[in-house]
Write an enzyme that holds these catalytic residues in place. Sequence first.
Site, PDB file in Angstrom:
ATOM      1  CB  SER A 139     -31.024 -60.484  -5.928  1.00 40.02           C
ATOM      2  OG  SER A 139     -31.936 -60.978  -5.013  1.00 40.02           O
TER       3      SER A 139
ATOM      4  CD  GLU B 249     -27.708 -57.735   1.146  1.00 40.92           C
ATOM      5  OE1 GLU B 249     -28.377 -58.144   1.082  1.00 40.92           O
ATOM      6  OE2 GLU B 249     -27.010 -57.798   2.203  1.00 40.92           O
TER       7      GLU B 249
ATOM      8  CG  ASP C 217     -30.162 -54.392  14.172  1.00 40.05           C
ATOM      9  OD1 ASP C 217     -30.922 -53.967  14.969  1.00 40.05           O
ATOM     10  OD2 ASP C 217     -29.769 -55.170  14.103  1.00 40.05           O
TER      11      ASP C 217
ATOM     12  CG  PHE D  89     -21.428 -62.466   9.838  1.00 37.66           C
ATOM     13  CD1 PHE D  89     -20.566 -61.223  10.292  1.00 37.66           C
ATOM     14  CD2 PHE D  89     -20.946 -61.941   8.547  1.00 37.66           C
ATOM     15  CE1 PHE D  89     -20.297 -60.867   9.748  1.00 37.66           C
ATOM     16  CE2 PHE D  89     -20.926 -61.676   7.980  1.00 37.66           C
ATOM     17  CZ  PHE D  89     -19.534 -60.730   8.723  1.00 37.66           C
TER      18      PHE D  89
ATOM     19  CG  HIS E  91     -31.484 -61.389  -1.511  1.00 37.18           C
ATOM     20  ND1 HIS E  91     -30.661 -60.295  -2.389  1.00 37.18           N
ATOM     21  CD2 HIS E  91     -30.258 -60.598  -1.290  1.00 37.18           C
ATOM     22  CE1 HIS E  91     -29.909 -58.979  -2.332  1.00 37.18           C
ATOM     23  NE2 HIS E  91     -29.654 -59.828  -0.761  1.00 37.18           N
TER      24      HIS E  91
HETATM   25  P1  FAD Z   1     -38.636 -55.280  11.747  1.00 34.41           P
HETATM   26  O1  FAD Z   1     -39.115 -55.588  10.773  1.00 34.41           O
HETATM   27  O2  FAD Z   1     -39.261 -53.797  12.448  1.00 34.41           O
HETATM   28  O3  FAD Z   1     -38.118 -55.972  13.022  1.00 34.41           O
HETATM   29  C1  FAD Z   1     -37.526 -55.945  13.775  1.00 34.41           C
HETATM   30  C2  FAD Z   1     -37.810 -56.334  15.256  1.00 34.41           C
HETATM   31  O4  FAD Z   1     -39.349 -55.985  15.687  1.00 34.41           O
HETATM   32  C3  FAD Z   1     -39.027 -57.711  15.138  1.00 34.41           C
HETATM   33  O5  FAD Z   1     -38.698 -58.801  16.107  1.00 34.41           O
HETATM   34  C4  FAD Z   1     -39.637 -58.000  15.274  1.00 34.41           C
HETATM   35  O6  FAD Z   1     -40.975 -58.821  14.923  1.00 34.41           O
HETATM   36  C5  FAD Z   1     -40.470 -56.198  15.890  1.00 34.41           C
HETATM   37  N1  FAD Z   1     -41.047 -55.773  15.221  1.00 34.41           N
HETATM   38  C6  FAD Z   1     -41.603 -55.569  14.110  1.00 34.41           C
HETATM   39  N2  FAD Z   1     -43.185 -54.514  14.255  1.00 34.41           N
HETATM   40  C7  FAD Z   1     -43.406 -55.224  15.539  1.00 34.41           C
HETATM   41  C8  FAD Z   1     -45.146 -54.064  16.004  1.00 34.41           C
HETATM   42  N3  FAD Z   1     -45.434 -53.188  15.768  1.00 34.41           N
HETATM   43  N4  FAD Z   1     -44.336 -54.485  17.990  1.00 34.41           N
HETATM   44  C9  FAD Z   1     -44.069 -54.845  18.025  1.00 34.41           C
HETATM   45  N5  FAD Z   1     -42.595 -55.477  17.832  1.00 34.41           N
HETATM   46  C10 FAD Z   1     -42.361 -55.509  16.656  1.00 34.41           C
HETATM   47  N6  FAD Z   1     -29.772 -53.697   8.760  1.00 34.41           N
HETATM   48  C11 FAD Z   1     -29.101 -52.857   8.099  1.00 34.41           C
HETATM   49  O7  FAD Z   1     -28.843 -51.750   9.020  1.00 34.41           O
HETATM   50  N7  FAD Z   1     -28.882 -52.117   7.173  1.00 34.41           N
HETATM   51  C12 FAD Z   1     -28.958 -53.227   5.640  1.00 34.41           C
HETATM   52  O8  FAD Z   1     -28.976 -52.319   4.602  1.00 34.41           O
HETATM   53  C13 FAD Z   1     -29.682 -54.486   6.317  1.00 34.41           C
HETATM   54  N8  FAD Z   1     -29.972 -54.971   5.093  1.00 34.41           N
HETATM   55  C14 FAD Z   1     -31.062 -56.383   5.638  1.00 34.41           C
HETATM   56  C15 FAD Z   1     -31.298 -57.205   4.009  1.00 34.41           C
HETATM   57  C16 FAD Z   1     -31.827 -58.397   4.701  1.00 34.41           C
HETATM   58  C17 FAD Z   1     -32.809 -59.402   3.960  1.00 34.41           C
HETATM   59  C18 FAD Z   1     -31.793 -58.586   6.550  1.00 34.41           C
HETATM   60  C19 FAD Z   1     -32.800 -60.058   6.582  1.00 34.41           C
HETATM   61  C20 FAD Z   1     -31.744 -57.952   7.451  1.00 34.41           C
HETATM   62  C21 FAD Z   1     -31.275 -56.631   6.987  1.00 34.41           C
HETATM   63  N9  FAD Z   1     -30.284 -55.412   8.268  1.00 34.41           N
HETATM   64  C22 FAD Z   1     -30.353 -54.447   7.180  1.00 34.41           C
HETATM   65  C23 FAD Z   1     -30.680 -56.408   9.225  1.00 34.41           C
HETATM   66  C24 FAD Z   1     -31.818 -55.876   9.812  1.00 34.41           C
HETATM   67  O9  FAD Z   1     -31.807 -54.062   9.467  1.00 34.41           O
HETATM   68  C25 FAD Z   1     -31.734 -56.119  10.977  1.00 34.41           C
HETATM   69  O10 FAD Z   1     -32.238 -57.416  11.044  1.00 34.41           O
HETATM   70  C26 FAD Z   1     -32.781 -55.377  12.124  1.00 34.41           C
HETATM   71  O11 FAD Z   1     -32.466 -55.994  13.844  1.00 34.41           O
HETATM   72  C27 FAD Z   1     -34.293 -55.043  11.660  1.00 34.41           C
HETATM   73  O12 FAD Z   1     -35.135 -54.844  10.489  1.00 34.41           O
HETATM   74  P2  FAD Z   1     -36.772 -55.462  10.296  1.00 34.41           P
HETATM   75  O13 FAD Z   1     -36.591 -54.271   8.680  1.00 34.41           O
HETATM   76  O14 FAD Z   1     -36.271 -56.248  10.167  1.00 34.41           O
HETATM   77  O15 FAD Z   1     -37.194 -54.977  11.639  1.00 34.41           O
END
Ligand code: FAD
Length: 280
Positions: free
Chosen positions: A10, A12, A103, A210, A260
């Site tokens: 895939s 992005e 973020d 990055f 990806h």
């Molecule tokens: P989470 O899974 O919520 O994790 C974030 C942090 O919180 C981690 O340190 C985790 O250990 C901690 N955490 C999670 N759950 C809990 C809990 N229940 N209690 C305590 N701590 C917890 N960003 C964008 O803004 N837009 C995008 O389109 C985008 N696309 C992305 C695509 C991919 C494939 C990847 C890998 C990243 C992408 N990002 C994007 C970046 C991403 O949003 C950031 O890395 C963000 O900081 C974390 O998102 P996450 O969904 O992994 O968060």
Amino acid sequence: MSQPDRPNFSIEFFPPKTPEGQRKLRVERAKLAELNPMYFSVTFGAGGSTQQGTLDTVLEIRAEGWEAAPHLSCIGGSAQSIRSVLKQYQAHGIRRVVALRGDLPSGYGSNGEFRYADELVGFIRKETGDWFQIEVAAYPEMHPQARSPEDDLINFVRKIKAGANAAITQYFYNADAYFQFVDAARKLGVTVPIVAGIMPITNYTQLMRFSDMCGAEIPRWIRLKLAGFCDDSESIKAFGIDVVTQMCERLLAGGAPGLHFYSLNQAPATMTIWRRLVSR
Ligand code: FAD
């Protein structure tokens, strides 16, 4: 590599902000479509900042006959705002989303109603049942805000338990980090595919910027080589393609279910890497 062996592949994009960017993306996308990817995905700005651009780009890709998955980040959003985005996606027949926390830009007021991506995944399942294939993010080198790799892994497992169907990793240049992460996740009962996120290397300064932000490690030997090329962008690209292709070969040979590509809306490096992989 014959068609039946083809790994899940895939690509992005980010949604362009200007008509010129949209035009350029169409050109790059037409080239990338020759690779016959499984789907394209389109990022989503935290706080919904690129929401319309994400949907517009996804719809354009779908109109060209390709599957396209919008990303959806929840930080800064309310249940109502996420619900209406999901309804919009459903109304357009979109069946795959990449669900993220996102973020917040500095200075942004409130975190909204969702703290972590597992809450978003649970919400999507509650609101829409099995309509969406949900992809989530994984961090073989640990998310930069996590307290420890163990904690981050447990938090990753929460997203799978909340209903995610698959994961895409943050990019990395150390295949062992990926294999170790997948093994550890399997030991905790995770069975979903964990697709490796691949960032082609084309620009040293951009890569360093990055990587500082997202916590991806550039191994010292790669950093030194890239720095040694100074402004010789052709050598940087040639070296980057060799290094990343070799890593992808190792990943696929070691069982990675797919790749990806973070294309940054540019076709050439992704195309060269992918063509080298399938021609071997
Ligand atoms: P989470 O899974 O919520 O994790 C974030 C942090 O919180 C981690 O340190 C985790 O250990 C901690 N955490 C999670 N759950 C809990 C809990 N229940 N209690 C305590 N701590 C917890 N960003 C964008 O803004 N837009 C995008 O389109 C985008 N696309 C992305 C695509 C991919 C494939 C990847 C890998 C990243 C992408 N990002 C994007 C970046 C991403 O949003 C950031 O890395 C963000 O900081 C974390 O998102 P996450 O969904 O992994 O968060």
